[in-house]
Design a protein around this motif. Sequence first.
Motif, PDB file in Angstrom:
ATOM      1  N   LEU A 127       0.806  -1.229   0.000  1.00 24.65           N
ATOM      2  CA  LEU A 127       0.000   0.000   0.000  1.00 24.65           C
ATOM      3  C   LEU A 127       0.839   1.280   0.000  1.00 24.65           C
ATOM      4  CD1 LEU A 127      -2.837  -0.427   2.639  1.00 24.65           C
ATOM      5  CD2 LEU A 127      -3.060   0.509   0.325  1.00 24.65           C
ATOM      6  N   GLY A 128       1.859   1.301   0.877  1.00 22.39           N
ATOM      7  CA  GLY A 128       2.668   2.509   1.014  1.00 22.39           C
ATOM      8  C   GLY A 128       3.377   2.870  -0.283  1.00 22.39           C
ATOM      9  N   ASP A 129       3.739   1.864  -1.050  1.00 25.21           N
ATOM     10  CA  ASP A 129       4.395   2.077  -2.334  1.00 25.21           C
ATOM     11  C   ASP A 129       3.363   2.513  -3.385  1.00 25.21           C
ATOM     12  OD1 ASP A 129       6.457   1.929  -4.253  1.00 25.21           O
ATOM     13  OD2 ASP A 129       5.818  -0.087  -4.818  1.00 25.21           O
ATOM     14  N   ALA A 130       2.225   1.835  -3.401  1.00 28.16           N
ATOM     15  CA  ALA A 130       1.202   2.121  -4.416  1.00 28.16           C
ATOM     16  C   ALA A 130       0.621   3.537  -4.273  1.00 28.16           C
ATOM     17  CB  ALA A 130       0.080   1.084  -4.325  1.00 28.16           C
ATOM     18  N   VAL A 143       4.690  12.483   2.998  1.00 29.33           N
ATOM     19  CA  VAL A 143       4.128  12.875   4.296  1.00 29.33           C
ATOM     20  C   VAL A 143       2.682  12.420   4.415  1.00 29.33           C
ATOM     21  CG1 VAL A 143       3.526  14.804   5.796  1.00 29.33           C
ATOM     22  CG2 VAL A 143       5.599  14.922   4.394  1.00 29.33           C
ATOM     23  N   TRP A 144       1.869  12.768   3.422  1.00 29.10           N
ATOM     24  CA  TRP A 144       0.427  12.491   3.520  1.00 29.10           C
ATOM     25  C   TRP A 144       0.126  11.017   3.344  1.00 29.10           C
ATOM     26  CZ3 TRP A 144      -1.184  16.023   6.270  1.00 29.10           C
ATOM     27  CH2 TRP A 144      -0.779  17.334   6.096  1.00 29.10           C
ATOM     28  N   LYS A 145       1.002  10.298   2.652  1.00 27.73           N
ATOM     29  CA  LYS A 145       0.863   8.846   2.585  1.00 27.73           C
ATOM     30  C   LYS A 145       0.927   8.268   3.996  1.00 27.73           C
ATOM     31  CE  LYS A 145       4.446   6.400   2.501  1.00 27.73           C
ATOM     32  NZ  LYS A 145       5.773   5.861   2.172  1.00 27.73           N
ATOM     33  N   ALA A 146       1.976   8.658   4.760  1.00 30.69           N
ATOM     34  CA  ALA A 146       2.157   8.131   6.115  1.00 30.69           C
ATOM     35  C   ALA A 146       0.984   8.527   7.016  1.00 30.69           C
ATOM     36  CB  ALA A 146       3.473   8.651   6.707  1.00 30.69           C
ATOM     37  N   ALA A 175      -6.412  10.759   2.876  1.00 30.21           N
ATOM     38  CA  ALA A 175      -5.383  11.535   2.165  1.00 30.21           C
ATOM     39  C   ALA A 175      -5.999  12.794   1.552  1.00 30.21           C
ATOM     40  CB  ALA A 175      -4.728  10.682   1.083  1.00 30.21           C
ATOM     41  N   ALA A 176      -7.146  12.637   0.903  1.00 30.64           N
ATOM     42  CA  ALA A 176      -7.797  13.792   0.271  1.00 30.64           C
ATOM     43  C   ALA A 176      -8.178  14.836   1.314  1.00 30.64           C
ATOM     44  CB  ALA A 176      -9.036  13.333  -0.499  1.00 30.64           C
ATOM     45  N   HIS A 177      -8.736  14.376   2.434  1.00 33.21           N
ATOM     46  CA  HIS A 177      -9.176  15.298   3.472  1.00 33.21           C
ATOM     47  C   HIS A 177      -7.994  16.048   4.097  1.00 33.21           C
ATOM     48  CE1 HIS A 177     -11.461  16.938   6.782  1.00 33.21           C
ATOM     49  NE2 HIS A 177     -10.536  16.481   7.599  1.00 33.21           N
ATOM     50  N   LEU A 178      -6.935  15.308   4.436  1.00 34.22           N
ATOM     51  CA  LEU A 178      -5.762  15.928   5.056  1.00 34.22           C
ATOM     52  C   LEU A 178      -5.119  16.943   4.119  1.00 34.22           C
ATOM     53  CD1 LEU A 178      -4.116  12.742   6.613  1.00 34.22           C
ATOM     54  CD2 LEU A 178      -4.886  14.742   7.896  1.00 34.22           C
ATOM     55  N   MET A 179      -4.986  16.566   2.840  1.00 32.60           N
ATOM     56  CA  MET A 179      -4.301  17.446   1.897  1.00 32.60           C
ATOM     57  C   MET A 179      -5.144  18.666   1.576  1.00 32.60           C
ATOM     58  SD  MET A 179      -2.491  14.656  -0.565  1.00 32.60           S
ATOM     59  CE  MET A 179      -1.739  15.922  -1.588  1.00 32.60           C
ATOM     60  N   ARG A 180      -6.458  18.460   1.460  1.00 34.70           N
ATOM     61  CA  ARG A 180      -7.340  19.603   1.197  1.00 34.70           C
ATOM     62  C   ARG A 180      -7.290  20.580   2.370  1.00 34.70           C
ATOM     63  NH1 ARG A 180      -8.243  22.824  -2.121  1.00 34.70           N
ATOM     64  NH2 ARG A 180      -8.561  21.190  -3.669  1.00 34.70           N
ATOM     65  N   SER A 181      -7.347  20.076   3.630  1.00 35.18           N
ATOM     66  CA  SER A 181      -7.306  21.036   4.737  1.00 35.18           C
ATOM     67  C   SER A 181      -5.952  21.711   4.843  1.00 35.18           C
ATOM     68  CB  SER A 181      -7.703  20.435   6.092  1.00 35.18           C
ATOM     69  OG  SER A 181      -7.662  19.073   6.089  1.00 35.18           O
ATOM     70  N   SER A 182      -4.890  20.981   4.478  1.00 36.77           N
ATOM     71  CA  SER A 182      -3.572  21.614   4.514  1.00 36.77           C
ATOM     72  C   SER A 182      -3.489  22.756   3.495  1.00 36.77           C
ATOM     73  CB  SER A 182      -2.505  20.564   4.233  1.00 36.77           C
ATOM     74  OG  SER A 182      -1.290  21.174   3.908  1.00 36.77           O
ATOM     75  N   VAL A 183      -4.041  22.532   2.305  1.00 36.60           N
ATOM     76  CA  VAL A 183      -4.027  23.579   1.276  1.00 36.60           C
ATOM     77  C   VAL A 183      -4.888  24.763   1.723  1.00 36.60           C
ATOM     78  CG1 VAL A 183      -4.839  24.149  -1.045  1.00 36.60           C
ATOM     79  CG2 VAL A 183      -3.545  22.054  -0.661  1.00 36.60           C
ATOM     80  N   ALA A 215      11.991   3.558  -5.029  1.00 37.34           N
ATOM     81  CA  ALA A 215      12.657   4.826  -4.737  1.00 37.34           C
ATOM     82  C   ALA A 215      13.133   4.887  -3.290  1.00 37.34           C
ATOM     83  CB  ALA A 215      11.729   5.994  -5.027  1.00 37.34           C
ATOM     84  N   ASN A 216      12.857   3.821  -2.505  1.00 35.70           N
ATOM     85  CA  ASN A 216      13.290   3.748  -1.116  1.00 35.70           C
ATOM     86  C   ASN A 216      12.832   4.947  -0.284  1.00 35.70           C
ATOM     87  OD1 ASN A 216      14.574   2.107   0.812  1.00 35.70           O
ATOM     88  ND2 ASN A 216      16.404   3.392   0.777  1.00 35.70           N
ATOM     89  N   ARG A 217      11.605   5.381  -0.496  1.00 39.13           N
ATOM     90  CA  ARG A 217      11.068   6.483   0.316  1.00 39.13           C
ATOM     91  C   ARG A 217      10.772   5.952   1.719  1.00 39.13           C
ATOM     92  NH1 ARG A 217       8.727  10.358  -2.853  1.00 39.13           N
ATOM     93  NH2 ARG A 217       8.955  11.647  -1.029  1.00 39.13           N
ATOM     94  N   THR A 218      11.080   6.758   2.738  1.00 39.65           N
ATOM     95  CA  THR A 218      10.918   6.296   4.110  1.00 39.65           C
ATOM     96  C   THR A 218       9.450   6.250   4.508  1.00 39.65           C
ATOM     97  OG1 THR A 218      13.043   7.268   4.669  1.00 39.65           O
ATOM     98  CG2 THR A 218      11.591   6.697   6.503  1.00 39.65           C
ATOM     99  N   SER A 219       9.033   5.072   4.989  1.00 35.20           N
ATOM    100  CA  SER A 219       7.687   4.925   5.526  1.00 35.20           C
ATOM    101  C   SER A 219       7.735   5.012   7.040  1.00 35.20           C
ATOM    102  CB  SER A 219       7.095   3.564   5.123  1.00 35.20           C
ATOM    103  OG  SER A 219       6.356   3.683   3.931  1.00 35.20           O
ATOM    104  N   TYR A 220       6.733   5.646   7.628  1.00 34.19           N
ATOM    105  CA  TYR A 220       6.588   5.706   9.095  1.00 34.19           C
ATOM    106  C   TYR A 220       5.286   5.034   9.442  1.00 34.19           C
ATOM    107  CZ  TYR A 220      10.249   9.200   8.737  1.00 34.19           C
ATOM    108  OH  TYR A 220      11.428   9.835   8.479  1.00 34.19           O
TER     109      TYR A 220
END
Length: 227
Positions: A127-130, A143-146, A175-183, A215-220
């Motif tokens: 999931l984290g990769d997809a 960030v928003w993935k985590a 993800a949509a909710h968090l990113m929309r409120s951040s914007v 891409a070896n992005r760090t997951s938390y």
Amino acid sequence: MGETVEVESPNPRGAATGVAEQLDGRRLEGVEAVGKNLLLSFEGGLVLRSHLRMSGRWTVRARGSVTRGRPWLVLRGRGREAVLWGGPVLELNKRAVRRLGPDILARPPDFDAMLSRFRRADQRRALGDALLDQRLVAGIGNVWKAEALWRAHMSPWRPLGETTDDELRTVLGHAAHLMRSSVDTGREERAIYRRAGRPCPRCQGPIESRGQGDANRTSYWCPACQT
Ligand SMILES: [Zn+2]
């Protein structure tokens, strides 16, 4: 928009992309943000995709303003001009658009279309990769993935094949909710991103981190409450 534009690339690396000569003298028909991509459509079906990554910047200003340095691209209309500084991604083709998944910041986001793309993907993928794959859904960053996975109680390591449609909708909705409120508010609520070793705000278990995907992005994630 709607004007024929003069296009030039004062920066040699910008000029090397060949974008300016192909766009010069064409009419700019549309500008659209898809995730973090800016898509500019020109007459003749040409689409310019620009992604700024960490360093690029577009500015719109009065035509003929004083320029310091060498911008990658200048689009000059009758009264105004758009200038691109530092253009790590400049790509001109028709396929750029089709490769991108539905925009997570659309109003409203097209969750059905995202879901069908996730279901057509390799179901062994985690999931984290997809969630970072811009062909499945455009715009979700690390960030928003985590944060979305944590709110959905789902581990970034869970395979797509072990995730129900409802669960996928839940995490995409977060993800949509968090990113929309951040914007909209300019605030970023972070529960676990870059908090490895500290207690999970929900269950107090230790937060872990590890690189994931090609891409070896760090997951938390919190192994105790994200399954
Ligand atoms: Zn927890």
